[in-house]
Write a protein that holds these residues in place. Structure first.
Motif, PDB file in Angstrom:
ATOM      1  N   THR A 278      53.235  28.599  50.164  1.00 29.31           N
ATOM      2  CA  THR A 278      53.368  29.227  51.335  1.00 29.31           C
ATOM      3  C   THR A 278      53.789  28.504  52.278  1.00 29.31           C
ATOM      4  OG1 THR A 278      50.909  28.152  51.987  1.00 29.31           O
ATOM      5  CG2 THR A 278      51.004  30.247  50.882  1.00 29.31           C
ATOM      6  N   ALA A 279      54.411  27.205  51.763  1.00 26.88           N
ATOM      7  CA  ALA A 279      54.984  26.197  52.902  1.00 26.88           C
ATOM      8  C   ALA A 279      56.661  26.019  52.579  1.00 26.88           C
ATOM      9  CB  ALA A 279      54.507  24.665  52.689  1.00 26.88           C
ATOM     10  N   GLU A 280      57.171  26.058  53.686  1.00 26.58           N
ATOM     11  CA  GLU A 280      58.775  25.809  53.687  1.00 26.58           C
ATOM     12  C   GLU A 280      58.938  24.421  53.696  1.00 26.58           C
ATOM     13  OE1 GLU A 280      61.201  27.870  56.637  1.00 26.58           O
ATOM     14  OE2 GLU A 280      60.457  29.856  56.117  1.00 26.58           O
ATOM     15  N   TYR A 281      59.757  23.903  52.870  1.00 25.48           N
ATOM     16  CA  TYR A 281      60.150  22.339  52.457  1.00 25.48           C
ATOM     17  C   TYR A 281      61.451  22.338  51.799  1.00 25.48           C
ATOM     18  CZ  TYR A 281      58.572  23.408  47.670  1.00 25.48           C
ATOM     19  OH  TYR A 281      58.477  23.830  46.503  1.00 25.48           O
ATOM     20  N   ARG A 282      62.161  21.043  52.058  1.00 27.64           N
ATOM     21  CA  ARG A 282      63.207  20.843  51.248  1.00 27.64           C
ATOM     22  C   ARG A 282      62.931  19.476  50.442  1.00 27.64           C
ATOM     23  NH1 ARG A 282      65.985  22.697  56.162  1.00 27.64           N
ATOM     24  NH2 ARG A 282      66.018  20.447  56.895  1.00 27.64           N
ATOM     25  N   ASN A 321      59.813  19.264  56.298  1.00 26.31           N
ATOM     26  CA  ASN A 321      58.509  20.174  56.093  1.00 26.31           C
ATOM     27  C   ASN A 321      58.679  20.824  57.643  1.00 26.31           C
ATOM     28  OD1 ASN A 321      57.290  18.304  57.358  1.00 26.31           O
ATOM     29  ND2 ASN A 321      55.996  18.113  55.722  1.00 26.31           N
ATOM     30  N   ASP A 322      57.688  21.730  57.824  1.00 32.56           N
ATOM     31  CA  ASP A 322      57.669  22.518  59.125  1.00 32.56           C
ATOM     32  C   ASP A 322      56.149  22.288  59.727  1.00 32.56           C
ATOM     33  OD1 ASP A 322      57.411  24.472  61.413  1.00 32.56           O
ATOM     34  OD2 ASP A 322      58.427  25.653  60.510  1.00 32.56           O
ATOM     35  N   GLU A 329      49.504  28.557  59.125  1.00 37.42           N
ATOM     36  CA  GLU A 329      49.339  29.182  58.034  1.00 37.42           C
ATOM     37  C   GLU A 329      47.885  28.772  57.473  1.00 37.42           C
ATOM     38  OE1 GLU A 329      48.598  30.562  54.128  1.00 37.42           O
ATOM     39  OE2 GLU A 329      49.972  31.409  55.749  1.00 37.42           O
TER      40      GLU A 329
END
Length: 344
Positions: A278-282, A321-322, A329
């Motif tokens: 559920t998390a956006e990350y690089r 990350n955001d 969330e």
């Protein structure tokens, strides 16, 4: 298809929040929770996990204990950070179930063999149990779908020593074994490492607790206030909101005592969001080395992103990350669970 997750923790306030978050996600199939000594003893970790599962209406999830101490050094716990029982000011009733008969190491291996290529291992504790599982089943890097680790810090100030993060510092020998086991694995099988430079970006404030309560439909949103008498208990109507508020209040006070503000760095929540998808990350692949020799650099993690050591990568370190999206969330999902559970 559900995200099958085996969660290893050392509950811990942020571990507790991460566990509750996973339980709030309908697409997550939590196979079991293994308990590693760290913030508190392994026995206390297991009791916390059993009680939280009971509180969240999921008492059927197995809780197992593996190691009771780090591989080679004495255990050091953190009552000043998480409270003597590991969950701050929160008071949970004694769990009605006992820990599983199988130990955590056997549970890890059995689950990986039962679900080859399907199981995500989430570890927000020292890597002791995982290292022992790798000794028993060296094929775990190939059997597991994904590994998510909260630990270490890279080109970033440590939170235990100037160069070391807590989980890695507690059992550096286990961390070194784990990273060594993944060297040369396919890049998509390398552990995703959520280190301090990204997990400290996930901050909660008292207004987040109020927002959580409001989203859950709790009639008392102002639950945690700076300057209130130490140990004040929440009177929120919903048991889950009450528990999390009392736990987080202790965490806020700890961070303020160490001049970080009246905030809580909920490291493990981000790792849980990564594991749950559920998390956006690089990420960026690197070769991680862990210092294990006694001295001021024990537990220090160093990353070679440029291949200067001439070794293959053994980790994917999160580089972005955001935080606002993670907070939105997590708070929304946990509030939904608290609302569904009701007053109990």
């Amino acid at each position: 298809m559900a995200e099958r997750i085996l969660f290893d923790n050392d509950t811990g306030i942020d571990d507790a929040l991460a566990l509750v978050y996973l339980l709030s996600r309908p697409e997550v199939e939590l196979l079991a929770v293994s308990s590693t000594p760290g913030n508190v003893s392994a026995g206390q970790v297991a009791r916390n996990n059993l009680a939280l599962l009971q509180l969240c209406g999921r008492p059927e999830v197995d809780v197992a204990i593996g190691a009771t101490a780090p591989l080679e050094i004495p255990l050091v716990t953190t009552p000043e950070t998480h409270g003597p029982q590991g969950i701050g000011y929160a008071e949970l009733p004694p769990p009605q179930r006992q820990v599983a008969a199988a130990d955590a190491v056997g549970l890890w291996v059995e689950a990986a063999r039962q679900y080859p290529g399907e199981l995500t291992a989430l570890i927000t504790a020292p890597l002791t149990n995982f290292a022992l599982a790798l000794r028993k089943e060296p094929r775990l890097p190939q059997l597991l779908k994904q590994v998510v680790i909260m630990g270490g810090c890279y080109f970033y100030q440590g939170n235990t020593t100037p160069t070391a993060e807590w989980n890695t510092h507690v059992d550096p020998h286990a961390a070194a074994e784990v990273f060594a086991a993944f060297e040369g694995a396919d890049e998509d099988r390398l552990p995703i490492v959520c280190a301090l430079e990204t997990t400290e970006r996930i901050e909660l404030h008292p207004d987040h607790v109020g927002r959580l309560a409001a989203l859950a439909g709790c009639p008392e949103p102002e639950l945690v206030l700076p300057g209130d008498p130490a140990g004040r208990r929440s009177t929120a109507a919903l048991p889950l909101i009450r528990t999390l508020s009392d736990a987080l209040r202790f965490y806020f006070e700890f961070h303020r005592r160490y001049d970080q503000g009246y905030v809580a760095h909920v490291h493990d929540v981000f790792a849980a969001a990564v594991a749950g998808g559920t998390a956006e990350y690089r990420t960026r692949a690197a070769t991680v080395h862990v210092g294990t020799r006694p001295g001021p650099l024990v537990g220090t993690t160093v990353a070679d992103f440029r291949g200067l050591w001439g070794r293959k990568p053994n980790a994917r370190i999160v580089t972005w990350n955001d935080p606002p999206a993670v907070s939105d969330e997590v708070l929304g999902s946990i509030a939904g669970l608290a609302r569904r559970l009701g007053t109990g």
